[in-house]
Write a protein that holds these residues in place. Structure first.
Motif, PDB file in Angstrom:
ATOM      1  N   ASP A   1      22.894  36.806 -28.128  1.00 54.96           N
ATOM      2  CA  ASP A   1      22.105  36.134 -29.162  1.00 54.96           C
ATOM      3  C   ASP A   1      22.394  34.648 -29.088  1.00 54.96           C
TER       4      ASP A   1
ATOM      5  N   CYS B   1      23.162  32.492 -32.251  1.00 51.96           N
ATOM      6  CA  CYS B   1      24.458  32.571 -32.941  1.00 51.96           C
ATOM      7  C   CYS B   1      25.512  31.920 -32.059  1.00 51.96           C
ATOM      8  N   ARG B   2      25.776  30.640 -32.310  1.00 49.46           N
ATOM      9  CA  ARG B   2      26.774  29.905 -31.526  1.00 49.46           C
ATOM     10  C   ARG B   2      27.943  29.446 -32.374  1.00 49.46           C
ATOM     11  N   SER B   3      27.881  29.679 -33.677  1.00 47.95           N
ATOM     12  CA  SER B   3      29.022  29.371 -34.542  1.00 47.95           C
ATOM     13  C   SER B   3      30.050  30.484 -34.398  1.00 47.95           C
TER      14      SER B   3
ATOM     15  N   ARG C   1      26.476  34.774 -28.991  1.00 48.30           N
ATOM     16  CA  ARG C   1      27.302  35.942 -29.313  1.00 48.30           C
ATOM     17  C   ARG C   1      26.773  37.176 -28.592  1.00 48.30           C
TER      18      ARG C   1
END
Length: 231
Positions: free
Chosen positions: A162, A165-167, A223
């Protein structure tokens, strides 16, 4: 019955508000409202809407068949792999996803970079994306190399990523671009803008720590929401 009527019927059957459907599909709530009133006659996200509402995509788009034909139950059993094989045309419940890979910058340099696509694509199941809450435009695939994430992820396993979603979420698995090398690791946040990079096979691959301000720190690409399992 028109699209506006079928959409409203399916949403009420699913007991889902327009706001919740908006979150599940990435469509603006105003667009959903306009679809239900007939102000907007179609959308490229009909398949995503159908899967979010657990109804048949062909029925929603055309009225053919019945509402629950081929619908995906919320309790449907997940199978190990949902990559679609073969060269036949895409079905309504499939999507082509780019494949992340390492490539050389240019011949003779010996340096690499991780790129999203180099002509390589794989077919993937839209229901799988819907169950994971991943928008198709944010999805990509990669192939794990090595045994650093054993026993969870095997060498050669295909990964679903995904990119939206990089946090960092502590303990979740992410795909990294580390100096042109594609790596798969569990990440943990640390004080002072630092990052723990952890392998499941910690005996052979000790954990690493980086300052995110360091130019040599790994770059988070997304993610891992799914990976192929082996017997």
């Amino acid at each position: 019955m028109e699209l506006k009527d079928r959409l409203k019927q399916a949403r009420k059957h699913r007991k889902m508000s327009q706001a919740r459907l908006s979150e599940a599909t990435g469509l603006d709530q105003t667009t959903i409202s306009n679809l239900e009133t007939g102000k907007v006659l179609s959308t490229s996200k009909l398949v995503q809407i159908a899967h979010a509402l657990d109804v048949d995509a062909r029925w929603l788009a055309t009225g053919a068949g019945s509402m629950l034909d081929a619908a995906i139950s919320p309790d449907a059993e997940l199978i190990d792999t949902e990559i679609i094989e073969g060269n036949e045309p895409l079905r309504a419940d499939e999507v082509l996803l780019p494949l992340l890979r390492e490539v050389e910058f240019s011949a003779g340099q010996g340096a690499t970079q991780v790129i999203e696509n180099h002509g390589a694509q794989e077919r993937f199941s839209l229901p799988r994306l819907a169950r994971a809450g991943v928008q198709p435009q944010n999805a990509a695939l990669a192939v794990a190399r090595g045994d650093s994430m054993m026993p969870a992820i095997h060498d050669g396993a295909t990964l679903g990523i995904d990119k939206g979603c990089r946090s960092v979420i502590d303990g979740k698995i992410f795909v990294l671009d580390h100096g042109g090398m594609l790596r798969v690791k569990r990440l943990y946040r640390l004080p002072l803008n630092r990052l723990r990079v952890v392998s499941d096979n910690s005996v052979e691959y000790p954990e690493e720590t980086y300052s995110l301000s360091d130019p040599d720190a790994p770059k988070v690409l997304g993610r891992v929401f799914w990976w192929e399992n082996f017997d």
